[in-house]
Design a protein around this motif. Structure first.
Motif, short mmCIF file in Angstrom:
data_model
loop_
_atom_site.label_atom_id
_atom_site.label_comp_id
_atom_site.label_asym_id
_atom_site.label_seq_id
_atom_site.Cartn_x
_atom_site.Cartn_y
_atom_site.Cartn_z
N VAL A 273 0.65 -1.14 -0.02
CA VAL A 273 0.01 0.01 0.14
C VAL A 273 1.02 1.20 -0.08
N GLU A 274 0.46 2.25 -0.70
CA GLU A 274 0.98 3.52 -0.61
C GLU A 274 -0.29 4.42 -0.60
N PRO A 275 -0.06 5.76 0.01
CA PRO A 275 -1.05 6.83 -0.17
C PRO A 275 -1.62 7.16 -1.48
N LYS A 276 -3.09 7.35 -1.24
CA LYS A 276 -3.98 7.69 -2.54
C LYS A 276 -2.93 8.83 -3.32
N ARG A 277 -3.18 8.66 -4.54
CA ARG A 277 -2.41 9.61 -5.31
C ARG A 277 -2.74 10.99 -5.39
N ASP A 278 -4.23 10.95 -5.05
CA ASP A 278 -4.81 12.59 -5.20
C ASP A 278 -4.73 12.91 -3.85
N ALA A 279 -4.16 12.15 -2.67
CA ALA A 279 -4.29 12.49 -1.34
C ALA A 279 -3.55 13.92 -1.00
N PRO A 280 -3.67 14.66 -0.12
CA PRO A 280 -2.70 15.80 0.45
C PRO A 280 -1.49 15.15 0.83
N ASP A 281 -0.53 16.05 0.54
CA ASP A 281 0.89 15.59 1.05
C ASP A 281 0.95 15.30 2.67
N TYR A 282 0.95 14.23 3.17
CA TYR A 282 1.01 13.70 4.57
C TYR A 282 2.19 14.57 5.46
N ASP A 283 3.20 14.45 4.54
CA ASP A 283 4.42 15.15 5.07
C ASP A 283 4.46 16.46 5.49
N GLN A 284 3.43 17.38 4.93
CA GLN A 284 3.48 18.60 5.18
C GLN A 284 2.61 19.07 6.60
N LEU A 285 1.97 17.73 7.03
CA LEU A 285 1.38 18.09 8.58
C LEU A 285 2.14 18.46 9.60
N PRO A 286 1.98 19.19 10.42
CA PRO A 286 2.95 19.33 11.73
C PRO A 286 3.23 18.03 12.18
N SER A 287 4.65 17.78 12.57
CA SER A 287 5.13 16.79 13.20
C SER A 287 4.52 16.02 14.14
N GLU A 288 3.69 17.08 15.17
CA GLU A 288 3.11 16.32 16.33
C GLU A 288 1.95 15.58 15.80
N LEU A 289 1.30 16.29 14.76
CA LEU A 289 0.14 15.28 14.40
C LEU A 289 0.50 13.92 13.72
N ARG A 290 1.52 13.92 12.97
CA ARG A 290 2.09 12.78 12.11
C ARG A 290 2.54 11.78 13.39
N GLN A 291 3.17 12.48 14.49
CA GLN A 291 3.49 11.50 15.54
C GLN A 291 2.31 10.79 16.44
N LEU A 292 1.17 11.65 16.31
CA LEU A 292 0.03 10.90 16.99
C LEU A 292 -0.69 10.00 16.19
N PHE A 293 -0.82 10.25 14.82
CA PHE A 293 -1.45 9.21 13.82
C PHE A 293 -0.47 7.96 13.76
N GLY A 294 0.86 8.17 13.81
CA GLY A 294 1.78 7.10 13.83
C GLY A 294 1.46 6.08 14.77
N ARG A 295 1.49 6.72 16.34
CA ARG A 295 0.91 5.95 17.55
C ARG A 295 -0.25 5.17 17.12
N LEU A 296 -1.29 5.81 16.71
CA LEU A 296 -2.65 5.40 16.62
C LEU A 296 -2.58 4.39 15.48
N PHE A 297 -2.42 4.74 14.27
CA PHE A 297 -2.94 3.83 13.10
C PHE A 297 -1.64 2.81 12.66
N ASP A 298 -0.30 2.94 13.10
CA ASP A 298 0.88 2.28 12.66
C ASP A 298 1.08 1.38 14.04
N ARG A 299 1.90 1.86 14.78
CA ARG A 299 2.15 1.01 15.94
C ARG A 299 1.02 0.56 16.85
#
Length: 376
Positions: free
Chosen positions: A197-223
């Motif tokens: 899997v990879e992000p949808k091609r028409d999805a916004p750039d996930y890496d542009q989100l604040p790092s705090e949000l990306r870390q929160l999502f990583g704890r929730l949806f990844d780990r």
């Protein structure tokens, strides 16, 4: 009925004036002493279902979306502190200022002080992986951790233009698994741990989100996807959103709020091309108008036709392409563009297709004929 009587006795004072609850109030009792209904607080004037905000999240200011996310997280946190489990998330109304009003609270769960009131309902796209196998049975215990998962999906959709965290572009063999199957397997496309899997091609750039949000999502949806004990708790979510909220007034203009209500508005991230033709968008709009007009002639659609927000987007406002091949969006930074739909600069009004003059019997109008006809 016992649960309704108990809910009437629940004392829940919001910790913040920007969220509130539609808890049952006075009960309606018939002549035989049976509960036949109950009163609830009136919803805030002009409030819309959260679904409308999610639908417009691709162009609404990020400061407004963060405010909605923060208020939603705080409202759930207050419920948890009171010993309640929200369960059927999301189920709320939102105002133009970002305030959140929780509704349908008769479904909350409580297992404290000898009580055993279950929620027994939920929404597939917001269900935690461990709930999916039993959701259809309506015989399960909703827990606070399940609320955090569902809230995390809502927050992700708010800041990612409505994209579900497990929406993906499928790279694996065979057909793409269903959304619920990808959730159960932990196939989160932004964690870069799953080759299929990879992000949808028409999805916004996930890496542009604040790092705090990306870390929160990583704890929730990844780990935490397949290990609930690794997920953040509700206070972690509140802390992250509190830190990201600017505290400024984020109230949308009446015009912007109306566009949210009807489901229109400009896209948030439009990638320009220097060689774009000035006629590209007008021709696209003309095609849409022609299709609508042809439907009126054929009797498929009765006129006047409902507002067509996308046509307004094509014809007017900050997305219209100038002779230089650029739109005003191209000269603005992302934050400036997002703020352009705030109270200071309303978005374009939607246009309407009205009843066109009757065509001759048996006539099949051409595009040019349709565009030349006058509206009444």
């Amino acid at each position: 009925m016992q649960k309704l009587r108990w809910l009437k006795s629940v004392s829940l004072t919001p910790s913040d004036p920007e969220h509130d609850y539609a808890l049952p109030g006075d009960l309606a009792i018939d002549s035989e002493g049976r509960v036949v209904g109950y009163a609830m607080p009136a919803a805030p004037t002009g409030a819309l279902d959260l679904e409308y905000v999610l639908g417009a999240s691709g162009w609404l200011p990020m400061s407004y979306l963060i405010r909605v996310a923060r208020n939603h997280a705080r409202s759930v946190a207050d419920l948890h502190r009171a010993g309640l489990v929200r369960g059927d998330l999301p189920n709320s109304l939102v105002t133009d200022a970002g305030a959140v009003f929780e509704v349908d609270l008769d479904s909350v769960a409580c297992y404290e002080n000898g009580l055993n009131y279950s929620c027994n309902t939920g929404k597939w796209e917001y269900a935690a992986p461990e709930l999916i196998p039993v959701l259809e049975s309506c015989n399960f215990r909703s827990m606070t951790g399940h609320d955090v998962w569902a809230l995390g999906v809502v927050i992700f959709q708010l800041v990612m233009a409505g994209v579900h965290p497990f929406d993906c572009h499928w790279l694996g063999a065979g057909d793409r698994p269903k959304l619920t199957e990808r959730v159960q397997s932990g196939l989160w496309p932004y964690g870069r741990r799953h080759a299929d899997v990879e992000p949808k091609r028409d999805a916004p750039d996930y890496d542009q989100l604040p790092s705090e949000l990306r870390q929160l999502f990583g704890r929730l949806f990844d780990r935490g996807a397949l290990a609930p004990e690794k997920r953040p708790d509700i206070e972690d979510v509140v802390d992250v959103l509190d830190a990201l909220d600017t505290g400024d007034d984020v109230t949308l203009s009446p015009e912007a709020w109306e566009v949210v209500r009807i489901g229109g508005g400009p896209p948030a991230r439009r990638h320009s091309r220097s060689d774009v033709s000035r006629l590209e968008k007008p021709l696209a709009a003309a095609s849409l108008l022609a299709a609508g007009a042809a439907a009126v002639w054929s009797g498929v659609v009765s006129a006047p036709v409902a507002p067509v927000g996308v046509v307004s987007e094509l014809f007017s406002g900050p997305n219209f392409v100038s002779g230089s091949g650029q739109s005003p969006r191209d000269n603005l930074g992302e934050e400036q563009w997002l703020s352009s739909v705030s109270s200071s600069t309303p978005p374009p009004f939607p246009v309407h297709l009205y009843e066109l003059e009757a065509a001759a019997s048996g006539e099949t109008p051409t595009l040019w004929q349709i565009l030349r006809r006058r509206t009444r």
